[in-house]
Design a protein around this motif. Structure first.
Motif, mmCIF file in Angstrom:
data_model
loop_
_atom_site.group_PDB
_atom_site.id
_atom_site.type_symbol
_atom_site.label_atom_id
_atom_site.label_comp_id
_atom_site.label_asym_id
_atom_site.label_seq_id
_atom_site.Cartn_x
_atom_site.Cartn_y
_atom_site.Cartn_z
ATOM 1 N N ARG A 1 14.881 19.747 14.092
ATOM 2 C CA ARG A 1 15.160 19.858 15.533
ATOM 3 C C ARG A 1 14.083 20.683 16.217
ATOM 4 O O ARG A 1 13.671 21.711 15.699
ATOM 5 N N TYR A 2 13.684 20.220 17.408
ATOM 6 C CA TYR A 2 12.664 20.918 18.187
ATOM 7 C C TYR A 2 12.657 20.368 19.608
ATOM 8 O O TYR A 2 13.284 19.346 19.892
ATOM 9 N N THR A 3 11.935 21.036 20.487
ATOM 10 C CA THR A 3 11.741 20.579 21.858
ATOM 11 C C THR A 3 10.264 20.268 22.041
ATOM 12 O O THR A 3 9.399 21.072 21.691
ATOM 13 N N LEU A 4 9.997 19.082 22.579
ATOM 14 C CA LEU A 4 8.632 18.605 22.746
ATOM 15 C C LEU A 4 8.334 18.412 24.230
ATOM 16 O O LEU A 4 9.180 17.890 24.970
ATOM 17 N N ALA A 5 7.151 18.817 24.678
ATOM 18 C CA ALA A 5 6.697 18.572 26.049
ATOM 19 C C ALA A 5 6.177 17.134 26.107
ATOM 20 O O ALA A 5 5.162 16.813 25.485
ATOM 21 N N VAL A 6 6.888 16.266 26.846
ATOM 22 C CA VAL A 6 6.575 14.841 26.881
ATOM 23 C C VAL A 6 6.132 14.439 28.287
ATOM 24 O O VAL A 6 6.879 14.624 29.248
ATOM 25 N N PRO A 7 4.914 13.882 28.418
ATOM 26 C CA PRO A 7 4.486 13.410 29.738
ATOM 27 C C PRO A 7 5.235 12.123 30.115
ATOM 28 O O PRO A 7 5.285 11.181 29.330
ATOM 29 N N VAL A 8 5.825 12.120 31.332
ATOM 30 C CA VAL A 8 6.558 10.952 31.835
ATOM 31 C C VAL A 8 6.214 10.786 33.317
ATOM 32 O O VAL A 8 6.523 11.664 34.123
ATOM 33 N N ASP A 9 5.583 9.675 33.650
ATOM 34 C CA ASP A 9 5.264 9.353 35.046
ATOM 35 C C ASP A 9 4.581 10.511 35.782
ATOM 36 O O ASP A 9 4.965 10.878 36.892
ATOM 37 N N GLY A 10 3.569 11.095 35.173
ATOM 38 C CA GLY A 10 2.805 12.147 35.822
ATOM 39 C C GLY A 10 3.421 13.533 35.769
ATOM 40 O O GLY A 10 2.843 14.491 36.273
ATOM 41 N N LYS A 11 4.594 13.664 35.164
ATOM 42 C CA LYS A 11 5.240 14.963 34.997
ATOM 43 C C LYS A 11 5.408 15.231 33.511
ATOM 44 O O LYS A 11 5.325 14.316 32.694
ATOM 45 N N VAL A 12 5.670 16.489 33.171
ATOM 46 C CA VAL A 12 5.928 16.838 31.776
ATOM 47 C C VAL A 12 7.368 17.319 31.673
ATOM 48 O O VAL A 12 7.780 18.233 32.391
ATOM 49 N N TRP A 13 8.122 16.667 30.789
ATOM 50 C CA TRP A 13 9.529 17.004 30.575
ATOM 51 C C TRP A 13 9.684 17.630 29.195
ATOM 52 O O TRP A 13 9.086 17.157 28.226
ATOM 53 N N ASP A 14 10.510 18.657 29.102
ATOM 54 C CA ASP A 14 10.881 19.231 27.805
ATOM 55 C C ASP A 14 12.041 18.417 27.255
ATOM 56 O O ASP A 14 13.144 18.435 27.812
ATOM 57 N N ILE A 15 11.771 17.679 26.182
ATOM 58 C CA ILE A 15 12.769 16.786 25.580
ATOM 59 C C ILE A 15 13.164 17.346 24.218
ATOM 60 O O ILE A 15 12.310 17.694 23.400
ATOM 61 N N ASP A 16 14.466 17.423 23.977
ATOM 62 C CA ASP A 16 14.989 17.897 22.691
ATOM 63 C C ASP A 16 15.031 16.732 21.703
ATOM 64 O O ASP A 16 15.521 15.651 22.032
ATOM 65 N N PHE A 17 14.524 16.984 20.504
ATOM 66 C CA PHE A 17 14.504 15.979 19.441
ATOM 67 C C PHE A 17 15.440 16.394 18.322
ATOM 68 O O PHE A 17 15.371 17.521 17.841
ATOM 69 N N ASN A 18 16.312 15.478 17.928
ATOM 70 C CA ASN A 18 17.135 15.613 16.732
ATOM 71 C C ASN A 18 16.599 14.560 15.765
ATOM 72 O O ASN A 18 16.920 13.389 15.863
ATOM 73 N N ASP A 19 15.739 15.002 14.887
ATOM 74 C CA ASP A 19 14.920 14.148 14.045
ATOM 75 C C ASP A 19 15.531 14.055 12.652
ATOM 76 O O ASP A 19 15.819 15.088 12.042
ATOM 77 N N TRP A 20 15.717 12.845 12.152
ATOM 78 C CA TRP A 20 16.214 12.628 10.798
ATOM 79 C C TRP A 20 15.194 11.824 10.021
ATOM 80 O O TRP A 20 14.724 10.794 10.487
ATOM 81 N N MET A 21 14.839 12.303 8.824
ATOM 82 C CA MET A 21 13.955 11.579 7.926
ATOM 83 C C MET A 21 14.724 11.254 6.660
ATOM 84 O O MET A 21 15.472 12.086 6.153
ATOM 85 N N TYR A 22 14.499 10.011 6.166
ATOM 86 C CA TYR A 22 15.183 9.550 4.964
ATOM 87 C C TYR A 22 14.142 8.987 3.995
ATOM 88 O O TYR A 22 13.481 7.987 4.295
ATOM 89 N N LEU A 23 13.998 9.632 2.857
ATOM 90 C CA LEU A 23 13.048 9.195 1.838
ATOM 91 C C LEU A 23 13.610 7.964 1.130
ATOM 92 O O LEU A 23 14.728 7.996 0.597
ATOM 93 N N LEU A 24 12.844 6.872 1.143
ATOM 94 C CA LEU A 24 13.275 5.653 0.457
ATOM 95 C C LEU A 24 12.819 5.656 -0.994
ATOM 96 O O LEU A 24 13.562 5.286 -1.885
ATOM 97 N N ASP A 25 11.570 6.034 -1.199
ATOM 98 C CA ASP A 25 11.015 6.212 -2.534
ATOM 99 C C ASP A 25 9.837 7.170 -2.389
ATOM 100 O O ASP A 25 9.604 7.703 -1.307
ATOM 101 N N GLU A 26 9.085 7.390 -3.435
ATOM 102 C CA GLU A 26 8.032 8.418 -3.372
ATOM 103 C C GLU A 26 6.929 8.093 -2.365
ATOM 104 O O GLU A 26 6.162 8.969 -1.993
ATOM 105 N N ASN A 27 6.857 6.849 -1.877
ATOM 106 C CA ASN A 27 5.791 6.447 -0.960
ATOM 107 C C ASN A 27 6.256 6.004 0.420
ATOM 108 O O ASN A 27 5.415 5.694 1.262
ATOM 109 N N ARG A 28 7.560 5.939 0.682
ATOM 110 C CA ARG A 28 8.066 5.414 1.945
ATOM 111 C C ARG A 28 9.208 6.260 2.502
ATOM 112 O O ARG A 28 10.067 6.700 1.746
#
Length: 174
Positions: free
Chosen positions: A120-147
């Motif tokens: 989880r983190y907050t990222l400064a994202v440019p949108v239509d000429g403005k910058v918005w602080d967007i919260d990310f709830n990020d999930w990663m799932y390992l499929l195998d050692e390479n993916r």
């Protein structure tokens, strides 16, 4: 009214995934092992209704020295835009990780369990000429050692504004 709100809160929390749900799954995800060397990712950004807004490719190079890692990401969007993000990562005990980058407003904090990471983190994202602080709830799932599959829900003021989905591969297999 208090009973209704309590019931709604219980319903919402019972529907959301918790990192502990993945405790006994395999293969185990270690960011410092998977994100090491050259990787490539393909992904898309969707709005809150699911409509695809952008597609992209990411070339990544990651290196670790002890518990400190650097992940360089070059994003190539289908509309010709290019972005670069450099993550500075740190591995902590018990599968915890933290990270910062130039456009990361609040440092990322994550936890691995089994084949999953919740980050989880907050990222400064440019949108239509403005910058918005967007919260990310990020999930990663390992499929195998390479993916690995990465899904992130983006919110602003607690409301879902979109999603990002990535397929990430170690470059030796691409």
């Amino acid at each position: 009214m208090k009973v209704l709100l309590a019931a709604l809160a219980l319903l919402l929390t019972s529907c959301s995934s918790q990192i502990a749900d993945y405790k006994d799954t395999t293969p185990a995800l270690a960011l410092d092992e998977f994100f090491n060397g050259e990787l490539v990712a393909f992904g898309m950004v969707q709005d809150r209704s699911g409509r695809v807004l952008r597609r992209f490719r990411v070339d990544m190079v990651a290196n670790w020295e002890g518990n400190q890692g650097v992940l360089e990401e070059d994003f190539y969007y289908d509309d010709g835009e290019w972005q670069r993000r450099v993550w500075y990562l740190e591995k902590h005990p018990n599968g915890r990780y933290t990270g910062t980058a130039g456009d990361v407003v609040t440092p990322a904090e994550g936890q691995t369990q089994g084949y999953a990471l919740n980050w989880r983190y907050t990222l400064a994202v440019p949108v239509d000429g403005k910058v918005w602080d967007i919260d990310f709830n990020d999930w990663m799932y390992l499929l195998d050692e390479n993916r690995l599959i990465n899904r992130a829900e983006m919110t602003k003021w607690g409301f879902k504004v979109g999603e990002v989905t990535l397929w990430i591969e170690r470059k030796s297999d691409v």
